[in-house]
Design a protein around this motif. Structure first.
Motif: not given
Lengths: 570, 310
Positions: A38-44
């Protein structure tokens, strides 16, 4: 099961414990994994810079509101748009020569004054009218747009609305070049229109989206993608689309070059959600995410329980039972139709069967809101009074059987829509005809396009049909049963009707025209060309701080252009 | 291995061609007219529109043109959104459906394996009974009910909390994805749980597990190396097609949560007889499904050494 009697309980117990611990470890790892994902997707996502819908329903600080619409506007090229969704957005971002005022009159917009006589219409454009890029709006922009709407290769479905302009039809059918169209810019600020024939409601037509201006150099620069995206449009209205994420959101912001700034108070209209699901929209409203939503029948009790302020009105559309008048169908027999007319109680339908607020039982093809000479048309010329009478109906039914030379009326096919409301209505018709006249009805439910195809092919006896207005003149309904009208899908053909319609089209004397429409109303009733069922209502809830939202019958609806926020209101 | 992949890809292409052909003719056989609308068209306008979309040509010619265009990767212009290319619609909306679908499948896969293993471990005891009851619910309750209930509960939770904990719809941030992907993955998760449970139970009673136990292999190793790894195989088999199923079947969830995914266009196009969008989305989804199945077959070869890809 395969696991019976294979090991001792205590051995299994310790195994289960160890394995269970391990499983717990896997579970925790999964949760951590999802967290990281989720964190990665949010950053992306933040890197890509996609839109975030987090705005409040009504934001007084920024003078911004958030609303939802049912469908993405499919066509933002004003010469080609035909649907309500595109019309609604166009109504906020575009303005033509004239517009519909807040009290449903025609008022000056880009044109500051105008004159219409029997052969010519002249519009004087205001000199402070500007496109959203700061360039002046000139008469040439209208000439270009109108020619473009009529060019045969553009295949505009609403081109017929421009036929009152001299040579309009001929240009549209390819018989004359578009340069022959009777519209010219005398100078940048004066537009002169030659009329094909005298027309009583040209000012009302000019307020329609097909008459909106388009600037030629901008149109050509979009390479056929005019209106496809926010940056591929040029705006003449109070707002402009500054962001358009297809299928997801549209952001309308105040157009700084709009001439009539004083009448506008909102800075931003954020169309944050696009969904056709009424319950979802109600949830958005409840969660204070949107400031306005229409209500479905099934949400009504829910909304009332919330003690919201519920408002109701009509959307202008008239629904009726249309007959197939082709000679090989029994419904071409007037006595049969008369029998049906005498037993179908539309008040029962509206008040006891569908029970929807805002709906009005149908008495005439001409709805209650149409303007007559001085007052509403229906006040000046009331609909013929119908007295329900089953015995009389049975007499007509006998006559019909004699005329048709049959002993029994064959099963009638009732073509219907596939939504719950249509089902309820068609079942009511079926039940009434069965119990009161002994006529059996077969309901044929079809999706919209297939229903249209069956109507055009004449594969029905009766159909639940509706008609929405294009302009505020009885003619928008009145010419529906002309033998030449392609929307007359039951092929009703009556020389007297044709004569009356021609008379209404050619006259410009208000009193004479309205009397002609009254005669059409009477003829429709006497000949039972159709049976008016109801005028459709709309029910909606509005955020208590949002004022001056206009629900329109004609033109862009719902109209938020003149809305304002009043935080003291409740 | 390469030879196998090549063979499967050729088979896949034939399947896609078949899908395209069947859809093309089925679509034209459906009664109704893609150009019809609220208002009837004049003959001239209709002729112009037909010319614009090539509908004036004989059906077989249309079919030929259309196959040639697909080979070039061009699906044409939408009938209802006249200035948008079908390619653009797919390009803009498929990533949304795919993101939602992948999250849902990860959620379903992880949940299914964990719950399945748990129920097998505690078979016929309280955790098993509770989870299996929920699984039956998850399989039998259709997604539109789950979606509606999910959204409504979120509204009520936000209402109770007094602040918006999670958005109840829309798209844009990760917070928008959480609830819809859970709703979308729930049915598959329930199904996978059952599959995993029965597959685990079969493995637990197998000879090699018994041997391992007899040899004195530590329980943790038996559980992960011998039981989980072997039990996961059937789950992977169904995972491939269900990825395609979930990614394409998000229609209801997309409508209720106002998500701009491709599923909406897929269903609406059929209702509106938008020929080019029907063709574009069907062929695209068909190709996607075929690709996923091939991919799973290849992955299978790695997970299970007994499977030879030839």
């Amino acid at each position: 099961m395969s696991d019976v009697n294979y090991t001792q309980p205590d051995g299994e117990e310790s195994f289960a414990k160890a394995a269970g611990k391990q499983l717990l470890g896997f579970g925790l790892a999964t949760v951590v994994f999802f967290g990281l994902l989720m964190w990665g997707l949010q950053t992306l996502a933040s890197m890509v810079g996609s839109s975030t819908v987090s705005a409040k329903a009504v934001d007084a600080e920024n003078q911004s509101i958030t609303i939802a619409i049912a469908t993405e506007p499919p066509q933002m090229d004003s010469t080609l748009a035909t649907d309500a969704s595109s019309g609604m957005i166009l109504g906020h971002v575009m303005e033509g020569l004239l517009r519909n005022s807040m009290d449903d009159k025609i008022e000056a917009a880009i044109a500051e004054r105008w004159e219409i006589n029997a052969t010519q219409a002249t519009f004087w454009l205001r000199d402070d009218a500007r496109w959203s890029d700061g360039e002046p709006i000139t008469a040439h922009d209208f000439v270009f747009a109108w020619r473009s709407a009529l060019k045969p290769e553009n295949a505009s479905e609403y081109a017929f609305l421009l036929y009152p302009i001299k040579n309009g039809r001929a240009v549209n059918e390819g018989d004359l070049p578009y340069t022959e169209l009777g519209v010219r810019a005398v100078d940048d600020q004066t537009l002169v229109v030659d009329l094909e024939r005298p027309i009583a409601f040209f000012d009302k037509l000019v307020a329609f989206p097909t008459y909106l201006p388009i600037r030629e150099d901008f149109y050509n620069a979009t390479n056929g993608r005019f209106g496809a995206d926010a940056w591929e449009m040029l705006y003449s209205g109070p707002f402009m689309i500054t962001s358009w994420v297809h299928g997801s959101s549209l952001l309308l912001e105040r157009n700084p070059y709009y001439w009539d700034q004083d009448s506008i108070s909102l800075q931003q209209i954020n169309i944050g959600y696009i969904t056709s699901d009424g319950t979802a929209k109600l949830n958005f409203f409840k969660d204070n995410k949107i400031a306005f939503t229409t209500l479905l029948a099934e949400n009504l009790t829910n909304a009332m329980a919330q003690r919201w302020h519920i408002e109701r009105t009509q959307d202008g559309t008239v629904f009726f039972l249309d007959f197939n008048h082709r000679p090989d169908h029994v419904t071409s027999n007037r006595n049969l139709r008369k029998a049906l007319q005498l037993v179908l109680d539309m008040e029962e339908l509206v008040y006891k069967v569908t029970k929807l607020p805002g709906y009005i039982p149908g008495e005439s093809l001409f709805p209650t809101w149409l303007q007559g000479v001085e007052d509403k048309f229906r006040k000046e010329y009331p609909a013929p009074e119908l007295i329900l009478d089953r015995d009389e109906a049975l007499r007509h039914l006998e006559l019909a059987k004699q005329e048709l030379g049959i002993d029994e009326i064959p099963e009638l096919i009732l073509l219907s829509g596939d939504n719950p409301l249509s089902s309820l209505q068609s079942e009511w018709v079926q039940e009434v005809l069965r119990t009161k006249l002994g006529i059996s009805v077969k309901i044929d439910k079809q999706i919209f396009k297939q229903r249209l195809a069956k109507m055009t092919a004449g594969e029905f006896d009766m159909v639940l049909a509706g008609w929405g207005p294009d302009y505020d003149d009885p003619l928008t309904f009145g010419d529906l049963y002309a033998s030449w009208n392609k929307n007359n899908r039951g092929l009703y053909n009556n020389p007297e009707m044709d004569r009356l319609i021609e008379q209404a089209q050619n006259s410009v004397v208000p009193r004479e025209r309205m009397e002609t429409f009254a005669a059409i109303q009477q003829l429709l009733f006497d000949d039972v060309a159709q049976l008016p069922m109801y005028e459709r209502g709309v029910t909606f809830v509005i955020h208590p701080h949002l004022k001056n939202v206009k629900q329109r019958v004609i033109g862009a609806s719902t109209d938020f252009t003149r809305a304002y926020i009043d935080t003291t209101a409740y | 291995m390469l030879k196998y992949a090549f063979k499967r890809i050729v088979q896949g292409l034939i399947t896609v061609w078949f899908i395209a052909t069947a859809t093309f003719f089925a679509m034209h056989a459906v009664p109704g007219d893609p150009l019809s609308g609220d208002k009837a068209l004049s003959d001239k306008t209709r002729a112009n529109l037909e010319a614009k979309y090539g509908l004036d040509k004989p059906l077989m010619t249309q079919y030929g043109i259309y196959l040639a265009n697909i080979a070039k990767g061009d699906f044409g212009i939408s009938f209802t959104q006249e200035n948008r290319k079908v390619n653009d619609i797919i390009r803009e909306h498929f990533p949304v459906s795919a993101t939602l679908g992948i999250l849902a499948i990860l959620f379903a896969g992880a949940g299914g394996i964990l719950w399945g293993a748990l129920t097998a471990l505690y078979r016929n005891r309280l955790p098993d009974t509770i989870i299996m009851f929920l699984v039956i619910l998850g399989i039998s309750v259709p997604s539109f009910v789950v979606a509606a209930i999910g959204q409504l509960s979120l509204v009520n939770i936000n209402d109770l909390a007094g602040v918006s904990l999670l958005p109840i719809g829309g798209w844009g941030t990760v917070w928008h994805m959480i609830v819809p992907s859970m709703v979308l993955g729930l049915g598959t998760m329930a199904y996978l749980t059952r599959l995993m449970r029965s597959s685990m139970l079969e493995i637990i009673s197998s000879d090699f597990v018994r041997t391992a136990k007899a040899k004195g292999v530590p329980p943790t190793q038996i559980f992960t190396r011998h039981q989980l790894r072997n039990a996961i195989l059937p789950v992977i088999t169904v995972l491939g097609p269900s990825i395609a199923g979930i990614t394409t079947g998000g229609f209801v969830v997309e409508i209720i949560f106002a998500i701009p995914g491709l599923g909406r266009y897929f269903v609406q196009a059929v209702q509106q007889l938008d020929y080019t969008v029907i063709m574009g989305t069907t062929v695209f989804f068909g190709a996607f499904l075929v690709f996923m199945v091939i991919l799973v077959d290849i992955i299978y070869g790695y997970v299970d050494p007994r499977v030879r890809l030839e």
